[in-house]
Motif scaffolding. Structure first.
Motif, short mmCIF file in Angstrom:
data_model
loop_
_atom_site.label_atom_id
_atom_site.label_comp_id
_atom_site.label_asym_id
_atom_site.label_seq_id
_atom_site.Cartn_x
_atom_site.Cartn_y
_atom_site.Cartn_z
N LYS A 71 0.85 -1.18 0.00
CA LYS A 71 0.00 0.00 0.00
C LYS A 71 0.89 1.24 0.00
O LYS A 71 1.29 1.73 1.05
N VAL A 72 1.18 1.73 -1.18
CA VAL A 72 2.14 2.82 -1.33
C VAL A 72 1.52 4.14 -0.89
O VAL A 72 0.42 4.50 -1.31
N VAL A 73 2.26 4.85 -0.03
CA VAL A 73 1.94 6.24 0.32
C VAL A 73 3.11 7.08 -0.15
O VAL A 73 4.24 6.92 0.32
N SER A 74 2.86 7.93 -1.12
CA SER A 74 3.91 8.76 -1.71
C SER A 74 3.73 10.20 -1.24
O SER A 74 2.71 10.83 -1.53
N VAL A 75 4.73 10.71 -0.53
CA VAL A 75 4.67 12.05 0.06
C VAL A 75 5.52 13.01 -0.77
O VAL A 75 6.70 12.74 -1.02
N SER A 78 5.27 18.55 -4.26
CA SER A 78 5.18 19.02 -5.64
C SER A 78 3.88 18.57 -6.32
O SER A 78 3.62 17.37 -6.45
N PHE A 79 3.10 19.52 -6.79
CA PHE A 79 1.92 19.21 -7.59
C PHE A 79 2.31 18.49 -8.87
O PHE A 79 1.64 17.55 -9.30
N ILE A 80 3.42 18.91 -9.48
CA ILE A 80 3.87 18.28 -10.72
C ILE A 80 4.24 16.82 -10.47
O ILE A 80 3.94 15.95 -11.28
N ALA A 81 4.91 16.54 -9.34
CA ALA A 81 5.23 15.16 -9.02
C ALA A 81 3.97 14.32 -8.86
O ALA A 81 3.90 13.17 -9.30
N LYS A 82 2.94 14.88 -8.23
CA LYS A 82 1.67 14.16 -8.10
C LYS A 82 1.06 13.86 -9.47
O LYS A 82 0.63 12.73 -9.73
N GLN A 83 1.02 14.86 -10.32
CA GLN A 83 0.42 14.67 -11.64
C GLN A 83 1.23 13.67 -12.47
O GLN A 83 0.66 12.86 -13.21
N ALA A 84 2.55 13.71 -12.35
CA ALA A 84 3.40 12.76 -13.06
C ALA A 84 3.13 11.34 -12.58
O ALA A 84 3.04 10.40 -13.39
N THR A 85 3.01 11.18 -11.27
CA THR A 85 2.74 9.84 -10.72
C THR A 85 1.41 9.31 -11.23
O THR A 85 1.32 8.15 -11.67
N LEU A 86 0.38 10.14 -11.19
CA LEU A 86 -0.94 9.70 -11.67
C LEU A 86 -0.89 9.33 -13.15
O LEU A 86 -1.45 8.30 -13.56
N ALA A 87 -0.22 10.14 -13.95
CA ALA A 87 -0.15 9.87 -15.39
C ALA A 87 0.63 8.59 -15.67
O ALA A 87 0.24 7.79 -16.53
N ASN A 88 1.73 8.38 -14.95
CA ASN A 88 2.54 7.18 -15.19
C ASN A 88 1.88 5.91 -14.67
O ASN A 88 2.00 4.85 -15.29
N LEU A 89 1.15 6.01 -13.57
CA LEU A 89 0.37 4.86 -13.11
C LEU A 89 -0.67 4.48 -14.15
O LEU A 89 -0.85 3.29 -14.48
N LEU A 94 -1.37 0.46 -13.67
CA LEU A 94 -0.96 0.01 -12.34
C LEU A 94 -1.98 0.42 -11.28
O LEU A 94 -2.80 1.31 -11.50
N ASP A 95 -1.88 -0.25 -10.14
CA ASP A 95 -2.78 0.06 -9.03
C ASP A 95 -2.57 1.49 -8.53
O ASP A 95 -1.47 2.05 -8.64
N GLU A 96 -3.61 2.04 -7.95
CA GLU A 96 -3.51 3.38 -7.39
C GLU A 96 -2.57 3.40 -6.19
O GLU A 96 -2.37 2.39 -5.52
N VAL A 97 -1.99 4.57 -5.95
CA VAL A 97 -1.22 4.80 -4.73
C VAL A 97 -1.83 6.00 -4.02
O VAL A 97 -2.56 6.80 -4.62
N THR A 98 -1.56 6.11 -2.73
CA THR A 98 -2.03 7.26 -1.96
C THR A 98 -1.01 8.38 -2.10
O THR A 98 0.17 8.21 -1.78
N LEU A 99 -1.46 9.54 -2.58
CA LEU A 99 -0.58 10.69 -2.78
C LEU A 99 -0.87 11.71 -1.67
O LEU A 99 -2.01 12.11 -1.47
N SER A 100 0.18 12.11 -0.98
CA SER A 100 0.03 12.95 0.20
C SER A 100 1.02 14.10 0.14
O SER A 100 2.13 13.95 -0.40
N ASP A 101 0.65 15.26 0.68
CA ASP A 101 1.61 16.37 0.72
C ASP A 101 2.41 16.32 2.01
O ASP A 101 2.10 15.58 2.94
N CYS A 102 3.44 17.13 2.08
CA CYS A 102 4.42 17.05 3.18
C CYS A 102 3.86 17.49 4.52
O CYS A 102 4.48 17.22 5.56
N LEU A 103 2.73 18.19 4.53
CA LEU A 103 2.16 18.66 5.79
C LEU A 103 1.18 17.65 6.39
O LEU A 103 0.68 17.86 7.50
N ALA A 104 0.92 16.54 5.69
CA ALA A 104 -0.01 15.52 6.19
C ALA A 104 0.70 14.52 7.09
O ALA A 104 1.93 14.38 7.05
N ALA A 105 -0.08 13.80 7.89
CA ALA A 105 0.48 12.77 8.77
C ALA A 105 1.00 11.59 7.95
O ALA A 105 0.49 11.28 6.87
N LEU A 106 2.02 10.92 8.48
CA LEU A 106 2.60 9.76 7.81
C LEU A 106 1.87 8.49 8.22
O LEU A 106 1.26 8.43 9.28
#
Length: 377
Positions: A71-75, A78-89, A94-106
């Motif tokens: 269960k991947v959580v990717s922190v 960067s908005f661009i990093a999030k969009q790149a991850t979604l596009a490449n998945l 591939l299965d979805e991953v949880t995308l989280s920003d740096c201010l969220a809990a781990l």
């Protein structure tokens, strides 16, 4: 360049974001490959029901690789990093991953923690403190970067904020850092830095990954001295806003205009929002948005775009972001709307602006910076 990452009998199609014609840069690097190879060779089968924590995965290479293993959580900040991850998945089905920003809990008790070194040591220190607070004792954090980016000072940050640290040998000019979590080093996360810009009556705060974290940079200071006031302005965009200082000053100078501040950093947008709340008599005058430049924003509805372009993406020096900013600005400007750009004199933005708008004038300049204006005809 073929956008194919091939390791251990698997091949992924990976693109940077946004996708550009004739792209010359990969969506992964040797440090990503080193992490994948090390984990494949040293870890037994991963548990598909337990979290895998990834931090600062630039374009989703690690997220795509590990999406089928847990269960991947990717922190990321960067908005661009999030969009790149979604596009490449999506491109690799591939299965979805949880995308989280740096201010969220781990996530709790991840089975694997992989961290790509950010280029900002303030963000690295913040993330190491966050990991020390969140992870069980003895958890191994594996970090990676180009060998030339791992300094003695970098390792001292790991030792100071997270635990005992050692490094690997270099492979393809990349190196790994191994750090075992020591909860005795845990300390509260630092509050955002705060300082005064007395000549403009502003109080500014910055989260850890915001440019010029401890004082107002000299380019922004020069830009502030020349910002326009015009009661005809209805909408002003601060593109690449950082902590929002330019947009906030524009709001004060143009109290009847709506201000939209845009950055690809979640920490920048959060800092901008907070700064608007404490500096504007009507904070609702300003909206802070996380986006890839002005992607998806309406055409022909903006009077003025203010822009201080970055000349790097992650650790790569590039001018394509400035060009995208200028193109997006032209798209959103009304006829007669103006783009104001500040840049170092040597960057030569005037040539790009003349090519795109057909006109460019110098608003102000000093021995280091130039402010250009182009008008949409």
């Amino acid at each position: 360049m073929k956008p194919e990452l091939s390791l251990h009998g698997r091949t992924l199609q990976l693109q940077r974001y946004p996708v550009r014609q004739n792209e010359t840069l990969q969506a992964w690097d040797a440090a990503d490959e080193y992490l994948i190879n090390y984990v494949s060779e040293n870890y037994d089968a991963l548990d598909p029901d337990r979290p895998i924590l990834l931090m600062n995965d630039s374009f989703g290479a690690l997220g795509c690789w590990y999406s089928q293993y847990g269960k991947v959580v990717s922190v990321t900040d960067s908005f661009i990093a999030k969009q790149a991850t979604l596009a490449n998945l999506n491109a690799n089905q591939l299965d979805e991953v949880t995308l989280s920003d740096c201010l969220a809990a781990l996530p709790d008790a991840p089975q694997l923690v992989l961290l790509k070194l950010p280029k900002n040591n303030r963000l690295l220190s913040w993330q190491l403190r966050q990991l020390c607070q969140s992870l069980p004792a003895g958890t191994m954090v594996i970090a990676a970067a180009k060998a030339k980016e791992i300094h003695t000072s970098t390792l001292k940050l790991f030792e100071k904020y997270l635990g005992d640290t050692k490094t690997s040998l270099a492979v393809k000019k990349a190196r790994l850092i191994f750090c075992q979590v020591n909860p005795e080093l845990s300390q509260p996360l630092p509050a955002p830095l705060e300082w005064q810009v007395q000549e403009h009556g502003l109080t500014l705060t910055n989260h850890a990954n915001v440019f010029s974290g401890e004082s107002l940079d000299i380019g922004a200071r020069f830009f502030l001295e020349h910002l326009p006031a015009d009661n005809r302005y209805e909408k002003i965009v601060d593109l690449g806003c950082g902590n929002g200082v330019i947009g906030i000053k524009a709001a004060q100078l143009n109290p009847d205009a709506k201000i939209v501040c845009v950055d690809e950093s979640f920490m920048a947008a959060a800092s901008c929002r907070h700064n608007a709340n404490i500096n504007l008599s009507d904070p609702s005058q300003l909206t802070a948005v996380v986006n890839n430049c002005l992607e998806g924003m309406p055409a022909d509805d903006t009077d003025l775009v203010l822009c201080n372009p970055p000349f790097h993406q992650q650790n790569t020096i590039t001018d394509h972001i400035a060009w995208q900013m200028f193109c997006d600005a032209r798209h959103v400007l009304r006829q007669g709307g103006k783009l104001w750009v500040i840049g170092n004199r040597h960057l030569g933005y005037n040539d790009k602006l003349k090519r795109l708008f057909g006109n460019v004038t110098v608003v102000a300049q000093n021995n280091k910076f130039v402010i250009y204006q182009s008008t949409k005809s």
